[in-house]
Design a protein around this motif. Structure first.
Motif, PDB file in Angstrom:
ATOM      1  N   GLU A 463     -37.589  18.930 -27.047  1.00  0.00           N
ATOM      2  CA  GLU A 463     -36.806  20.013 -27.658  1.00  0.00           C
ATOM      3  C   GLU A 463     -35.403  19.533 -28.003  1.00  0.00           C
ATOM      4  O   GLU A 463     -34.837  19.928 -29.034  1.00  0.00           O
ATOM      5  N   LEU A 464     -34.835  18.683 -27.150  1.00  0.00           N
ATOM      6  CA  LEU A 464     -33.518  18.107 -27.431  1.00  0.00           C
ATOM      7  C   LEU A 464     -33.577  17.228 -28.679  1.00  0.00           C
ATOM      8  O   LEU A 464     -32.741  17.342 -29.580  1.00  0.00           O
ATOM      9  N   VAL A 465     -34.574  16.343 -28.712  1.00  0.00           N
ATOM     10  CA  VAL A 465     -34.735  15.449 -29.871  1.00  0.00           C
ATOM     11  C   VAL A 465     -34.932  16.269 -31.150  1.00  0.00           C
ATOM     12  O   VAL A 465     -34.348  15.972 -32.197  1.00  0.00           O
ATOM     13  N   LYS A 466     -35.743  17.320 -31.056  1.00  0.00           N
ATOM     14  CA  LYS A 466     -36.010  18.161 -32.231  1.00  0.00           C
ATOM     15  C   LYS A 466     -34.734  18.837 -32.727  1.00  0.00           C
ATOM     16  O   LYS A 466     -34.472  18.888 -33.934  1.00  0.00           O
ATOM     17  N   ARG A 485     -34.613   6.720 -35.444  1.00  0.00           N
ATOM     18  CA  ARG A 485     -35.259   6.671 -34.128  1.00  0.00           C
ATOM     19  C   ARG A 485     -35.600   8.094 -33.647  1.00  0.00           C
ATOM     20  O   ARG A 485     -36.662   8.327 -33.066  1.00  0.00           O
ATOM     21  N   LEU A 486     -34.677   9.030 -33.906  1.00  0.00           N
ATOM     22  CA  LEU A 486     -34.941  10.426 -33.547  1.00  0.00           C
ATOM     23  C   LEU A 486     -36.119  10.985 -34.345  1.00  0.00           C
ATOM     24  O   LEU A 486     -36.987  11.676 -33.799  1.00  0.00           O
ATOM     25  N   ARG A 487     -36.172  10.682 -35.647  1.00  0.00           N
ATOM     26  CA  ARG A 487     -37.274  11.174 -36.489  1.00  0.00           C
ATOM     27  C   ARG A 487     -38.610  10.588 -36.030  1.00  0.00           C
ATOM     28  O   ARG A 487     -39.646  11.276 -36.032  1.00  0.00           O
ATOM     29  N   ALA A 488     -38.594   9.310 -35.633  1.00  0.00           N
ATOM     30  CA  ALA A 488     -39.826   8.678 -35.143  1.00  0.00           C
ATOM     31  C   ALA A 488     -40.298   9.358 -33.853  1.00  0.00           C
ATOM     32  O   ALA A 488     -41.494   9.650 -33.683  1.00  0.00           O
ATOM     33  N   TYR A 489     -39.371   9.635 -32.946  1.00  0.00           N
ATOM     34  CA  TYR A 489     -39.687  10.334 -31.688  1.00  0.00           C
ATOM     35  C   TYR A 489     -40.284  11.708 -31.997  1.00  0.00           C
ATOM     36  O   TYR A 489     -41.308  12.110 -31.416  1.00  0.00           O
ATOM     37  N   LEU A 490     -39.662  12.397 -32.934  1.00  0.00           N
ATOM     38  CA  LEU A 490     -40.126  13.738 -33.314  1.00  0.00           C
ATOM     39  C   LEU A 490     -41.542  13.672 -33.878  1.00  0.00           C
ATOM     40  O   LEU A 490     -42.402  14.495 -33.541  1.00  0.00           O
ATOM     41  N   ARG A 491     -41.780  12.689 -34.720  1.00  0.00           N
ATOM     42  CA  ARG A 491     -43.098  12.538 -35.369  1.00  0.00           C
ATOM     43  C   ARG A 491     -44.178  12.196 -34.342  1.00  0.00           C
ATOM     44  O   ARG A 491     -45.315  12.657 -34.440  1.00  0.00           O
TER      45      ARG A 491
END
Length: 509
Positions: A463-466, A485-491
């Motif tokens: 939820e934090l990453v999103k 890196r955040l977008r990759a984590y989200l995906r």
């Protein structure tokens, strides 16, 4: 023609009714029913001879026999037409309410609840007052699950004009008042039923008022018994959740009376028993109505909340923190708190201190309150409001980001997730993003999956990453590398585990 499974069930039912101890047949029937799709049961429902099952259950030779009968009947009845059930098994349902086994009572009452939701079947119920009378007496059952099921079913009865009339304007009202006289606990259960009914509509509330039961409840709320006050205020708070309920409480002067009791609490040595409930009442009133109007009209409430937040009683401090969280959960409430100036800033500092040092349960409540106070929806992020939340954050601690970072690394899931929720609350605000990106190792911590040991932690981190990845300002503030890196984590989702390849190297030991 019946499906093979349905035919087998019918044969088993036929055998069961002829046997004294049909345990094997009952077990086989339960297994057969579990394999039958609901559509097949629904289609063949009227053809199943259930009289033998009801008779076995009523006889109750053993707990196992009763349990098997209840389980099987529940499967049959839940797919049958409610009108068919009341017309064909009304007598059996009535007997079930007198059964000594609680599971039989719960089965029966739940069926009454289904029947009263059907516009045709409810008339049959209303024409069987003895059945409803016995459901009312189940409110006084020793087992709370039976009482809860009775309250739920009677609330459904009252959803029709005829049901309201029968329950609260006729002979059944006498039965309700009779069981209320049995004990305080049962009286509160009846109040719970009345509040459930009152919340539905203005007509429902009027019936409850005319019955005299609401007046009795209010009398106990404003009476001298401090323990009764504490119990009754929770029910009155539930009534205030509906617009017509709030109107009634305001018109009758009850909200003013509660405010006056809060004012007089300072001179009452027993006020700790009821004060938390009265403060929560106004907190809930503010969030469903208008925080500004409630706080302006009832300044005693605001003064009491801040007094509790500044005091040394941990129980009252916890209630104050929860109430401030409710007040500050929307922008209007935040602006009310901002007007308190330096006094609110000192309270924020106290909340930050307790988030670090108090017992775990209170620390979690402080973290959740901080999240509520600091969150700003993207479409409400004006320059003034962003400046306000940044200022509030700075008053929590001399180094607030490091404070919550240290809490987020602790091995206690409740605290760990609570700190992540604080970061999530501020993640879409530019001032917080700037603070995060210059904090050594913070971004690396955010994208590091290895520090989240359990499901709740993984979901809180996601939820934090999103919140960060979906912010419009994140790419400019964090830079492209961190943003990707955040977008990759989200995906990849919250539970992604990177595959580790093991390659054999020639000559390696």
């Amino acid at each position: 023609m019946a499906a093979p499974g349905a035919q087998a069930a019918m044969e088993l039912l036929g055998r069961i009714s002829r046997l004294d101890q049909p345990f094997e047949e009952l077990r086989a029937l339960r297994v057969a029913l579990q394999a039958l799709p609901p559509a097949a049961l629904r289609e063949q429902g009227p053809n199943f001879p259930l009289a033998g099952l009801f008779a076995l259950m009523a006889r109750g030779d053993s707990n196992e026999q009763i349990s098997l009968c209840v389980s099987i009947l529940e499967r049959f009845l839940q797919v049958m037409d409610p009108l068919y059930i009341i017309q064909n098994f009304g007598e059996e349902l009535q007997k079930g309410l007198f059964h000594p086994d609680d599971s039989v009572k719960i089965l029966t009452i739940s069926q009454v609840g289904r029947i009263v939701e059907d516009s045709d079947a409810v008339r049959e119920i209303l024409n069987t007052p003895e059945l409803l009378r016995q459901v009312i007496y189940c409110i006084a059952a020793e087992k709370i699950a039976v009482a809860k099921e009775a309250i739920k079913s009677l609330s459904r009865v009252a959803e029709t004009p005829e049901g309201l009339e029968a329950l609260l304007a006729g002979n059944l009202l006498v039965d309700l008042k009779n069981i209320m006289a049995k004990s305080d606990i049962i009286r509160y259960r009846v109040y719970e039923l009345v509040i459930d009914i009152s919340s539905v509509s203005v007509d429902s509330l009027n019936y409850c008022v005319n019955s005299g039961l609401i007046t009795e409840l209010i009398g106990e709320l404003t009476g001298n018994d401090v323990l009764l006050r504490a119990t009754c205020v929770e029910m009155v708070t539930s009534l205030a959740h509906s617009h017509h309920g709030r109107q009634y409480l305001a018109q009758q002067g009850i909200i003013d009376q509660i405010s006056n009791i809060i004012i007089g609490a300072d001179s009452d040595p027993f006020s700790d028993f009821y004060l938390p409930g009265f403060v929560k009442f106004f907190g809930n009133l503010a969030i469903v109505d208008s925080p500004q109007q409630i706080c302006e009209r009832y300044p005693a409430f605001v003064e009491k909340v801040f007094g509790m937040a500044e005091g040394h009683d941990p129980t009252l401090f916890g209630v104050a923190v929860d109430t401030l969280a409710i007040l500050g959960s929307n922008v209007e409430g935040k602006l009310v708190l901002q007007k308190m100036g330096s006094r609110f800033q000192r309270v924020l500092n106290r909340i930050g201190h307790q988030a670090k040092n108090a017992p775990t349960e209170l620390r979690v409540r402080c973290l959740d309150a901080i999240s509520s106070l600091l969150y700003l929806p993207p479409d409400q992020q004006t320059e003034d409001l962003l400046g306000m939340t940044e200022s509030w954050f700075s008053h929590l601690s001399s180094q607030p980001l490091e404070l919550f970072r240290s809490i987020s690394t602790q091995p206690f899931p409740d605290l760990h997730c609570g700190a992540l929720r604080v970061f999530t609350a501020i993640a879409n605000q530019p001032w917080a993003q700037k603070m995060m990106v210059v904090s050594p190792g913070f971004v690396e911590y955010v994208v590091d999956r290895s520090v989240e040991p359990d499901k709740a932690s993984k979901e809180a981190k996601y939820e934090l990453v999103k919140a960060l990845a979906n912010s419009k300002t994140i790419a400019a503030i964090f830079g492209n590398q961190h943003y990707l890196r955040l977008r990759a984590y989200l995906r990849e989702g919250p539970y992604y585990v990177k595959a580790v390849s093991t390659t054999a190297v020639e000559g390696a030991e």
